[in-house]
Write a protein that holds these residues in place. Structure first.
Motif, PDB file in Angstrom:
ATOM      1  N   THR A   1       0.850  -1.183   0.000  1.00 35.06           N
ATOM      2  CA  THR A   1       0.000   0.000   0.000  1.00 35.06           C
ATOM      3  C   THR A   1       0.893   1.242   0.000  1.00 35.06           C
ATOM      4  OG1 THR A   1      -1.500  -1.253   1.376  1.00 35.06           O
ATOM      5  CG2 THR A   1      -1.935   1.099   1.200  1.00 35.06           C
ATOM      6  N   PRO A   2       0.616   2.178  -0.897  1.00 35.93           N
ATOM      7  CA  PRO A   2       1.465   3.382  -0.944  1.00 35.93           C
ATOM      8  C   PRO A   2       1.449   4.132   0.392  1.00 35.93           C
ATOM      9  CG  PRO A   2       0.055   3.260  -2.871  1.00 35.93           C
ATOM     10  CD  PRO A   2      -0.417   2.192  -1.933  1.00 35.93           C
ATOM     11  N   THR A   3       2.614   4.585   0.811  1.00 38.14           N
ATOM     12  CA  THR A   3       2.735   5.307   2.080  1.00 38.14           C
ATOM     13  C   THR A   3       2.947   6.794   1.847  1.00 38.14           C
ATOM     14  OG1 THR A   3       5.088   4.801   2.072  1.00 38.14           O
ATOM     15  CG2 THR A   3       3.670   3.337   3.342  1.00 38.14           C
ATOM     16  N   GLY A   4       3.021   7.187   0.603  1.00 40.58           N
ATOM     17  CA  GLY A   4       3.239   8.597   0.322  1.00 40.58           C
ATOM     18  C   GLY A   4       3.050   8.873  -1.148  1.00 40.58           C
ATOM     19  N   GLU A   5       3.465  10.057  -1.535  1.00 44.05           N
ATOM     20  CA  GLU A   5       3.230  10.496  -2.899  1.00 44.05           C
ATOM     21  C   GLU A   5       4.508  11.089  -3.480  1.00 44.05           C
ATOM     22  OE1 GLU A   5      -0.203  13.074  -5.067  1.00 44.05           O
ATOM     23  OE2 GLU A   5      -0.065  13.201  -2.899  1.00 44.05           O
ATOM     24  N   LEU A   6       4.721  10.847  -4.743  1.00 41.01           N
ATOM     25  CA  LEU A   6       5.799  11.526  -5.456  1.00 41.01           C
ATOM     26  C   LEU A   6       5.139  12.212  -6.636  1.00 41.01           C
ATOM     27  CD1 LEU A   6       8.806  12.134  -6.101  1.00 41.01           C
ATOM     28  CD2 LEU A   6       8.845  10.011  -7.399  1.00 41.01           C
ATOM     29  N   LYS A   7       5.148  13.551  -6.566  1.00 36.27           N
ATOM     30  CA  LYS A   7       4.465  14.317  -7.593  1.00 36.27           C
ATOM     31  C   LYS A   7       5.473  14.895  -8.562  1.00 36.27           C
ATOM     32  CE  LYS A   7       0.435  17.032  -7.544  1.00 36.27           C
ATOM     33  NZ  LYS A   7      -0.287  18.193  -7.048  1.00 36.27           N
ATOM     34  N   ILE A   8       5.260  14.654  -9.823  1.00 38.61           N
ATOM     35  CA  ILE A   8       6.142  15.205 -10.849  1.00 38.61           C
ATOM     36  C   ILE A   8       5.291  16.086 -11.762  1.00 38.61           C
ATOM     37  CG2 ILE A   8       7.698  14.661 -12.767  1.00 38.61           C
ATOM     38  CD1 ILE A   8       8.189  11.930 -11.412  1.00 38.61           C
ATOM     39  N   VAL A   9       5.764  17.291 -11.980  1.00 39.95           N
ATOM     40  CA  VAL A   9       5.042  18.200 -12.863  1.00 39.95           C
ATOM     41  C   VAL A   9       5.898  18.445 -14.104  1.00 39.95           C
ATOM     42  CG1 VAL A   9       3.985  20.491 -13.098  1.00 39.95           C
ATOM     43  CG2 VAL A   9       3.902  19.309 -10.899  1.00 39.95           C
ATOM     44  N   ALA A  10       5.305  18.248 -15.271  1.00 43.36           N
ATOM     45  CA  ALA A  10       6.040  18.420 -16.523  1.00 43.36           C
ATOM     46  C   ALA A  10       5.509  19.609 -17.305  1.00 43.36           C
ATOM     47  CB  ALA A  10       5.922  17.159 -17.365  1.00 43.36           C
ATOM     48  N   THR A  11       6.440  20.363 -17.872  1.00 42.63           N
ATOM     49  CA  THR A  11       6.089  21.451 -18.785  1.00 42.63           C
ATOM     50  C   THR A  11       6.973  21.260 -20.025  1.00 42.63           C
ATOM     51  OG1 THR A  11       7.711  22.868 -17.689  1.00 42.63           O
ATOM     52  CG2 THR A  11       5.417  23.141 -17.006  1.00 42.63           C
ATOM     53  N   ASN A  12       6.842  22.143 -21.023  1.00 42.87           N
ATOM     54  CA  ASN A  12       7.725  22.079 -22.199  1.00 42.87           C
ATOM     55  C   ASN A  12       9.046  22.794 -21.856  1.00 42.87           C
ATOM     56  OD1 ASN A  12       5.858  20.747 -23.780  1.00 42.87           O
ATOM     57  ND2 ASN A  12       5.076  22.599 -24.713  1.00 42.87           N
ATOM     58  N   TRP A  13      10.186  22.229 -21.749  1.00 43.07           N
ATOM     59  CA  TRP A  13      10.449  20.815 -21.807  1.00 43.07           C
ATOM     60  C   TRP A  13      11.283  20.468 -20.599  1.00 43.07           C
ATOM     61  CZ3 TRP A  13       9.733  23.595 -26.297  1.00 43.07           C
ATOM     62  CH2 TRP A  13       8.845  23.033 -27.232  1.00 43.07           C
ATOM     63  N   GLN A  14      10.649  20.474 -19.476  1.00 40.74           N
ATOM     64  CA  GLN A  14      11.363  20.100 -18.260  1.00 40.74           C
ATOM     65  C   GLN A  14      10.417  19.588 -17.189  1.00 40.74           C
ATOM     66  OE1 GLN A  14      13.345  23.678 -16.946  1.00 40.74           O
ATOM     67  NE2 GLN A  14      11.468  24.874 -16.913  1.00 40.74           N
ATOM     68  N   PHE A  15      11.021  18.967 -16.179  1.00 38.44           N
ATOM     69  CA  PHE A  15      10.264  18.546 -15.007  1.00 38.44           C
ATOM     70  C   PHE A  15      10.459  19.602 -13.924  1.00 38.44           C
ATOM     71  CE2 PHE A  15      11.412  14.583 -17.254  1.00 38.44           C
ATOM     72  CZ  PHE A  15      10.130  14.133 -17.523  1.00 38.44           C
ATOM     73  N   ASP A  16       9.564  19.648 -12.969  1.00 40.84           N
ATOM     74  CA  ASP A  16       9.628  20.728 -11.986  1.00 40.84           C
ATOM     75  C   ASP A  16      10.816  20.651 -11.030  1.00 40.84           C
ATOM     76  OD1 ASP A  16       8.406  18.484 -10.778  1.00 40.84           O
ATOM     77  OD2 ASP A  16       7.424  19.738  -9.285  1.00 40.84           O
TER      78      ASP A  16
END
Ligand code: CU
Length: 119
Positions: free
Chosen positions: A33-48
């Motif tokens: 069961t997941p214990t947390g979150e990993l949020k990735i935000v993408a734009t042109n052309w990179q990750f946050d």
């Protein structure tokens, strides 16, 4: 005649229930069961972020938000997450991995990378 219809209806219901039950059993990609979150935000052309750090052994809900353009993310051997989707991933091996976009998204696609550090 009526009895046959009732019997057929019952059979259909039983089959539908059986199909639903089966689906529930096989759907989770991982047993943890997941214990947390990993949020990735993408734009042109990179990750946050240039680097994403996670703890070895953690199972996290990895989500990818495409804020600009359509991107998906490949977390090396840990798998892919589609555009605006999320997935439970267990980071079971320590190391430094490369994250890259796995959707051909245009000019900056080839250099759209980040690091994943599992420690
Ligand atoms: Cu891309």
């Amino acid at each position: 005649m009526k009895k046959t219809i009732v019997y057929l209806l019952a059979l259909v219901i039983v089959l539908a229930l059986a199909a639903c039950g089966k689906k529930e059993e096989s759907s989770p990609a991982t047993t943890a069961t997941p214990t947390g979150e990993l949020k990735i935000v993408a734009t042109n052309w990179q990750f946050d972020q240039k680097e994403y750090k996670v703890k070895k052994g953690d199972t996290l809900t990895v989500s990818l938000e495409s804020k600009e353009g359509a991107h998906s993310v490949k977390l090396d051997k840990f798998g892919n997450v589609g555009s605006n989707q999320s997935k439970a991933i267990t980071f079971d091996k320590a190391g430094t991995y490369t994250i890259n976009c796995s959707t051909p998204c245009g000019t900056g696609h080839a250099t759209m990378t980040a690091k994943l550090i599992v420690e």
